[in-house]
Scaffold this active site. Structure first.
Site, PDB file in Angstrom:
ATOM      1  N   ARG A   1      -6.709  -7.931 -10.156  1.00 23.21           N
ATOM      2  CA  ARG A   1      -7.398  -9.177 -10.521  1.00 23.21           C
ATOM      3  C   ARG A   1      -8.850  -8.842 -10.850  1.00 23.21           C
ATOM      4  O   ARG A   1      -9.252  -7.692 -10.747  1.00 23.21           O
ATOM      5  CB  ARG A   1      -7.375 -10.135  -9.333  1.00 23.21           C
ATOM      6  CG  ARG A   1      -7.932  -9.440  -8.092  1.00 23.21           C
ATOM      7  CD  ARG A   1      -8.130 -10.349  -6.922  1.00 23.21           C
ATOM      8  NE  ARG A   1      -8.211  -9.624  -5.684  1.00 23.21           N
ATOM      9  CZ  ARG A   1      -9.304  -9.036  -5.204  1.00 23.21           C
ATOM     10  NH1 ARG A   1     -10.422  -9.064  -5.894  1.00 23.21           N
ATOM     11  NH2 ARG A   1      -9.289  -8.399  -4.062  1.00 23.21           N
TER      12      ARG A   1
ATOM     13  N   GLU B   1      -3.019   7.604   7.730  1.00 20.90           N
ATOM     14  CA  GLU B   1      -3.744   8.571   6.898  1.00 20.90           C
ATOM     15  C   GLU B   1      -4.946   9.119   7.647  1.00 20.90           C
ATOM     16  O   GLU B   1      -5.374   8.577   8.662  1.00 20.90           O
ATOM     17  CB  GLU B   1      -4.147   7.948   5.555  1.00 20.90           C
ATOM     18  CG  GLU B   1      -5.056   6.751   5.663  1.00 20.90           C
ATOM     19  CD  GLU B   1      -5.300   6.066   4.310  1.00 20.90           C
ATOM     20  OE1 GLU B   1      -4.412   6.043   3.445  1.00 20.90           O
ATOM     21  OE2 GLU B   1      -6.407   5.529   4.139  1.00 20.90           O
TER      22      GLU B   1
ATOM     23  N   HIS C   1     -15.370  -3.774   7.290  1.00 19.84           N
ATOM     24  CA  HIS C   1     -14.571  -3.493   6.099  1.00 19.84           C
ATOM     25  C   HIS C   1     -14.666  -4.585   5.042  1.00 19.84           C
ATOM     26  O   HIS C   1     -13.797  -4.702   4.191  1.00 19.84           O
ATOM     27  CB  HIS C   1     -13.100  -3.229   6.457  1.00 19.84           C
ATOM     28  CG  HIS C   1     -12.933  -2.116   7.445  1.00 19.84           C
ATOM     29  ND1 HIS C   1     -13.412  -0.847   7.217  1.00 19.84           N
ATOM     30  CD2 HIS C   1     -12.384  -2.086   8.673  1.00 19.84           C
ATOM     31  CE1 HIS C   1     -13.153  -0.096   8.263  1.00 19.84           C
ATOM     32  NE2 HIS C   1     -12.536  -0.816   9.171  1.00 19.84           N
TER      33      HIS C   1
ATOM     34  N   LYS D   1       0.831  -1.205   0.000  1.00 17.83           N
ATOM     35  CA  LYS D   1       0.000   0.000   0.000  1.00 17.83           C
ATOM     36  C   LYS D   1       0.869   1.261   0.000  1.00 17.83           C
ATOM     37  O   LYS D   1       0.537   2.249  -0.654  1.00 17.83           O
ATOM     38  CB  LYS D   1      -0.916   0.021   1.223  1.00 17.83           C
ATOM     39  CG  LYS D   1      -2.082  -0.954   1.156  1.00 17.83           C
ATOM     40  CD  LYS D   1      -3.025  -0.712   2.334  1.00 17.83           C
ATOM     41  CE  LYS D   1      -3.849  -1.921   2.722  1.00 17.83           C
ATOM     42  NZ  LYS D   1      -4.944  -2.283   1.862  1.00 17.83           N
TER      43      LYS D   1
HETATM   44  P1  ADP Z   1      -7.983  -3.728   2.622  1.00 17.73           P
HETATM   45  O1  ADP Z   1      -6.873  -3.880   1.624  1.00 17.73           O
HETATM   46  O2  ADP Z   1      -7.672  -4.413   3.903  1.00 17.73           O
HETATM   47  O3  ADP Z   1      -9.324  -4.061   2.064  1.00 17.73           O
HETATM   48  P2  ADP Z   1      -8.447  -0.899   2.210  1.00 17.73           P
HETATM   49  O4  ADP Z   1      -7.331   0.074   2.232  1.00 17.73           O
HETATM   50  O5  ADP Z   1      -8.988  -1.284   0.880  1.00 17.73           O
HETATM   51  O6  ADP Z   1      -7.993  -2.185   3.026  1.00 17.73           O
HETATM   52  O7  ADP Z   1      -9.639  -0.360   3.112  1.00 17.73           O
HETATM   53  C1  ADP Z   1     -10.743  -1.181   3.427  1.00 17.73           C
HETATM   54  C2  ADP Z   1     -11.906  -0.340   3.915  1.00 17.73           C
HETATM   55  O8  ADP Z   1     -11.520   0.444   5.060  1.00 17.73           O
HETATM   56  C3  ADP Z   1     -12.444   0.679   2.935  1.00 17.73           C
HETATM   57  O9  ADP Z   1     -13.359   0.118   2.042  1.00 17.73           O
HETATM   58  C4  ADP Z   1     -13.075   1.693   3.860  1.00 17.73           C
HETATM   59  O10 ADP Z   1     -14.325   1.220   4.307  1.00 17.73           O
HETATM   60  C5  ADP Z   1     -12.146   1.721   5.060  1.00 17.73           C
HETATM   61  N1  ADP Z   1     -11.120   2.790   4.962  1.00 17.73           N
HETATM   62  C6  ADP Z   1      -9.922   2.689   4.353  1.00 17.73           C
HETATM   63  N2  ADP Z   1      -9.234   3.855   4.434  1.00 17.73           N
HETATM   64  C7  ADP Z   1     -10.013   4.724   5.107  1.00 17.73           C
HETATM   65  C8  ADP Z   1      -9.874   6.099   5.529  1.00 17.73           C
HETATM   66  N3  ADP Z   1      -8.772   6.815   5.269  1.00 17.73           N
HETATM   67  N4  ADP Z   1     -10.896   6.678   6.202  1.00 17.73           N
HETATM   68  C9  ADP Z   1     -12.017   5.967   6.493  1.00 17.73           C
HETATM   69  N5  ADP Z   1     -12.213   4.686   6.136  1.00 17.73           N
HETATM   70  C10 ADP Z   1     -11.232   4.050   5.452  1.00 17.73           C
END
Ligand code: ADP
Length: 688
Positions: A292, A200, A235, A116
Site C-alpha cells: 500500500r 530469526e 517498533h 511473513k
Molecule cells: P511489523 O509488521 O509488526 O511492523 P516488522 O517485521 O516490520 O513487524 O518489524 C518491526 C520492527 O521490529 C522493525 O522496524 C525493527 O525495528 C524490529 N525488528 C524486526 N526484525 C528484527 C530483527 N531480526 N532484529 C532486530 N530488530 C528487528
C-alpha cells in the site's frame, strides 16, 4: 483516467488523496462514520456518505457498505489509503467483482505478502537476502527451540500474521525460549487469529531502511530510493527521512534491485514498500513488504519531485509509470515527524480531546504535483499533511495522529534546522501532544549526527525525557500580563462607553497607591511530574508593573512592562530582557508559547470559586469525547452532592460525572451507548 473515485479512509490520508484527485480534475466521494460527520475529509471531498457508527469495524472496515456507496455514487475506483481495508485481499476481490478498480496491487500480491513466513519463502526463491532464521511450517516447540539454538541468541520470535509491531518477543537464551514461544503464540492468536510464528536472528543496533517501489500493469517496475525509519518507539515509526544518512550509491542500487526483485516475484502493481533491516556495517535483509501507500511516502515525494498518489491513480487507470528508473534523481533531504495526540512522558499514552487552539508552522504552500516543494526550483520546504482543523476532536476510535510535518532542505543539516524551527512554531492546546518530545529528538545529538538505530529513543532516554523544568520567569510574566490585560478589557467592556473612567474599572487600578496583588499558577499538562506552584506578585504602577517572586530566595522585584500586544501575541520586557510569545487562554489555563517552548499554567483564580462550596466534580458536561456507559440519574429525582450521575468511557478509562450540589436532575440528555462530544452538556440540573 477516472472521473470519480471513492476514498475509503479518513483523516490526513483521505485529505491527501482528495488533494491530488482535485488537482487532476477527478471527483471524490468520502465515506464517514458517525464520529466523523464534521471531519475535514468530509469537507474536502465533493460528496460524502455516512456508512455507520464510530467503531471502525462497523464503518471504515465495512467493505460491503463502501462498495455499495461506490456503486450508488457512480465512482469508478476505490482508493483505500493505508490501514483499514488497504491490505485486505478479500476487499480487493470484492471490488473487482463489483466492477470497481481497487487502487492498489492485485489481491494475489497482497496474499503472497500477507504472511511473513510465506513471503520469506518467496523471497528466498527470488534471491532476496533474508535474516538468518526459520520460517517453515514446523511449529513444534522442541524443534523451534533447536532452530533458535542453531540461529544463535538473541533470537526474535515474530507472529507470522503480525503487524504494527505486535506479536514479537526477543529471546536471550535457550532456557528462556519455551516461555517466550508460548507467550508469543498467545499474543499471535489473540491479535491475529493465527499462532504461527517464525524465528530469526535478533540484530544488534539495526536500522530500518525501506525502499519505495512502483510497478505498472505493463511490466515496468522501478524503485524511488529509500527511507530511513530507524527512529521508532515500541517498533512504531516516529521520524522518517530520505535519503538514508551514509547510504552509498552501490548499496542503494543493491537494495533497490532487491526490492524490485521482491515486487516482481509477487507480480506487484502500484505503490509498495519493501522493508529491510540493516546492520551498522550496511548488510541488509528483507523484513516484509507493505502492499500500500505508506504513511511516510511524502519524504520520497519531496526528494524526487513526484506525487505518488497521482502515480497510483495513473497506474490503476492502466497508464504506464510516469518516469523511468534513470529519470529519477535525489534532490536534497526530507524529514517527516509524526505529530501525535499523546503523552510521551506517560509512556506515549494517547490523549483525546478537542483541538481548542491549533496553529501550524508557516506552511510554505505545498502544492501537490506541478509545483512540488522539493527544491526543484521552488523554495517551498514545509509541508503539513493533516486531517484535522482547529475545533476538531481527536476521538478514541481512531489513530491519534494529528498531522505529519514534513520539511525539505538542500541537505540534512538544513532539513534538521527547518524541522526544529517548524516544531517551535507548532501550537496545540486542548490535548497532550508530542511536539516538545519531537523537538528534543531532532535537536538531540544522536539524531543530529545520524547515529541511527531502532533503539535510539531507549538509548537516549535520559536526554529525551529530562526532569520537568520549572516555568521560565518570562513565561510567568507573559501569563501575568495576558491575565491583567484581559481583565482590563473585560472591565472596560463592562463599563461600556465609560471605558476610560477609572471608577468603572474594578481591577488593578488604585488611586495614588501602588497596589500589590498575588497571582498563583500551577503547571498543567505536566505529564508524570507533580505540578509545581508559582506565586507571582504584581505591583501596579502608573505605566508599568513590578514583578516579584516572593517564594524564591534570591529574587528581587523587577520592572515589567508591556511593549506591544497584537491579539494573543505579546512583547514584554522583564528587567532588561525582552520576551515575545503568544498566550492562549483555555478556561483557567494560560498556554504560553515562547522561545519554542509551551508552558501550560493554570491560574488559581481566587474570585472564581469564592461563592462555590466546592468546584470539584461540579461539571455536568463531557470532559472529553466519549461514550455514555451508565446513566445513574433519573429525571426528577433528588440527588445529594457527590452522587454519581453519569459514567462515560473515553480512552478505555471511565469518568464519573457527579452532582455538584444537592439538587434535582431535571433532564437526562443522553442514554447508554450514546456518543457525546467534548463539552456537551449531559444533564440539566437544579441545585436545591
Ligand atoms: P511489523 O509488521 O509488526 O511492523 P516488522 O517485521 O516490520 O513487524 O518489524 C518491526 C520492527 O521490529 C522493525 O522496524 C525493527 O525495528 C524490529 N525488528 C524486526 N526484525 C528484527 C530483527 N531480526 N532484529 C532486530 N530488530 C528487528
Amino acid at each position: 483516467m477516472f472521473k470519480k473515485i471513492l476514498i475509503a479512509n479518513r483523516g490526513e490520508i483521505a485529505c491527501r488523496v482528495a488533494a491530488t484527485a482535485r488537482r487532476l480534475g477527478i471527483k471524490t466521494v468520502a465515506v464517514y462514520s458517525e464520529a466523523d460527520a464534521n471531519a475535514k475529509h468530509v469537507a474536502v471531498c465533493d460528496e460524502a456518505v455516512l456508512i455507520g457508527p464510530a467503531a471502525a469495524k462497523e464503518s471504515y472496515l465495512r467493505g460491503d457498505k463502501i462498495i455499495a456507496v461506490a456503486k450508488a455514487t457512480g465512482a469508478q475506483a476505490i482508493h483505500p489509503g493505508y490501514g483499514f481495508l488497504s491490505e485486505n485481499a478479500e476487499f480487493a476481490d470484492a471490488c473487482a467483482e463489483a466492477g470497481l478498480v481497487f487502487i492498489g496491487p492485485p489481491a494475489s500480491a497482497m496474499r503472497a505478502m500477507g504472511s511473513k513466513s510465506a513471503a520469506k519463502s518467496l523471497m528466498e526463491k527470488a534471491a532476496v537476502p533474508l535474516v538468518p532464521g526459520y520460517h517453515g511450517d514446523n511449529q513444534d516447540a522442541d524443534f523451534l527451540n533447536r532452530e533458535a539454538d542453531r540461529i544463535g541468541y538473541p533470537v526474535l520470535l515474530k507472529a507470522s500474521a503480525g503487524g504494527g509491531g505486535k506479536g514479537m518477543r526477543v529471546v536471550e537464551n535457550s532456557a528462556a525460549f519455551k516461555d517466550a514461544l508460548a507467550s508469543c503464540k498467545r499474543e499471535a492468536i489473540s491479535s491475529f487469529g493465527d499462532d504461527k510464528v517464525l524465528a530469526e536472528k535478533y540484530l544488534q543496533r539495526p536500522r530500518h531502511i525501506e525502499i519505495q517501489v512502483f510497478a505498472d500493469t505493463l511490466g515496468n517496475c522501478i524503485y524511488l530510493f529509500e527511507r530511513d525509519c530507524s527512529v521508532q518507539r515500541r517498533h512504531q515509526k516516529v521520524l522518517e527521512e530520505a535519503p538514508a544518512p551514509n547510504m552509498t550509491d552501490e548499496r542503494r542500487a543493491a537494495m533497490g534491485d532487491a526490492a524490485v526483485a521482491a515486487a516482481k516475484a509477487v507480480g506487484y502493481v502500484g505503490a509498495g514498500t519493501v522493508e529491510f533491516i540493516a546492520n551498522q556495517d550496511g548488510s541488509f535483509y528483507f523484513m516484509e513488504m507493505n502492499t500500500r501507500l505508506q504513511v511516510e511516502h511524502p519524504v520520497t515525494e519531496m526528494i524526487t519531485g513526484t506525487d505518488l498518489v497521482e502515480w497510483q491513480l495513473r497506474v490503476a487507470a492502466g497508464e504506464p509509470l510516469p518516469k523511468k528508473q534513470d529519470e529519477l534523481r535525489i534532490h536534497g533531504h526530507a524529514i517527516e515527524a509524526r505529530i501525535y495526540a499523546e503523552n510521551p512522558e506517560k509512556g506515549f499514552l494517547p490523549s483525546i480531546g478537542t483541538l481548542r487552539h491549533l496553529e501550524t508552522p508557516q506552511a510554505v504552500n505545498f502544492e501537490l504535483g506541478g509545483t512540488l516543494a522539493n527544491g526543484l526550483g521552488h523554495p517551498a520546504a514545509v509541508r503539513i499533511d493533516s486531517g484535522v482543523r482547529e475545533g476538531d476532536a481527536i476521538s478514541p476510535f481512531y489513530d491519534p495522529m494529528i498531522a505529519k510535518l514534513i520539511v525539505w532542505g538542500a541537505d540534512r543539516k538544513q532539513a534538521l534546522a527547518r524541522m526544529s524551527q517548524a516544531l517551535a512554531q507548532y501550537q496545540i492546546v486542548g490535548l497532550a501532544a508530542n511536539i516538545a518530545f519531537l523537538k528534543r529528538l531532532v535537536e538531540g545529538e544522536a539524531f543530529a549526527t545520524a547515529d541511527l538505530d531502532t533503539g535510539l529513543i531507549e538509548r537516549n532516554h535520559d536526554a529525551l525525557f529530562p526532569a520537568a523544568q520549572p516555568a521560565a520567569e518570562g513565561a510567568l510574566a507573559l501569563a501575568a500580563v495576558a491575565l491583567i490585560e484581559a481583565e482590563k478589557d473585560a472591565s472596560a467592556a463592562q463599563s461600556g462607553t465609560n471605558a476610560a473612567d477609572p471608577w468603572g474599572q474594578a481591577l488593578g487600578w488604585r488611586m495614588n497607591t501602588a497596589y500589590t496583588r498575588s497571582l498563583s499558577f500551577t503547571d498543567d499538562y505536566t505529564a508524570a511530574q507533580p505540578a509545581k506552584a508559582y506565586n507571582v506578585q504584581i505591583t501596579y504602577r502608573d505605566a508599568d508593573w513590578l514583578f516579584n517572586r516572593p517564594a524564591s530566595a534570591d529574587t528581587h522585584p523587577e520592572r515589567l512592562s508591556l511593549m506591544s500586544q497584537q491579539g494573543t501575541d505579546f512583547s514584554i520586557k522583564l528587567g532588561d530582557t525582552a520576551w515575545h510569545g503568544s498566550v492562549r487562554r483555555d478556561g483557567d489555563v494560560f498556554h504560553v508559547f515562547t522561545g519554542g517552548a509551551h508552558y501550560a499554567l493554570a491560574y488559581n483564580d481566587p474570585m472564581a470559586h469564592a461563592g462555590e462550596t466546592e468546584a470539584e466534580g461540579g461539571r455536568l458536561t463531557a470532559p472529553m469525547p466519549g461514550k455514555v456507559v451508565a446513566v445513574l440519574a433519573e429525571k426528577g429525582k433528588d440527588v445529594k452532592k457527590g452522587d454519581a450521575l453519569v459514567i462515560m468511557e473515553a480512552m478505555k478509562m471511565e469518568h464519573t460525572i457527579s452532582a455538584p450540589h444537592d439538587g434535582v436532575v431535571e433532564e437526562v440528555l443522553y442514554a447508554v451507548g450514546d456518543q457525546v462530544a467534548d463539552g456537551a452538556p449531559l444533564l440539566a440540573f437544579r441545585a436545591a
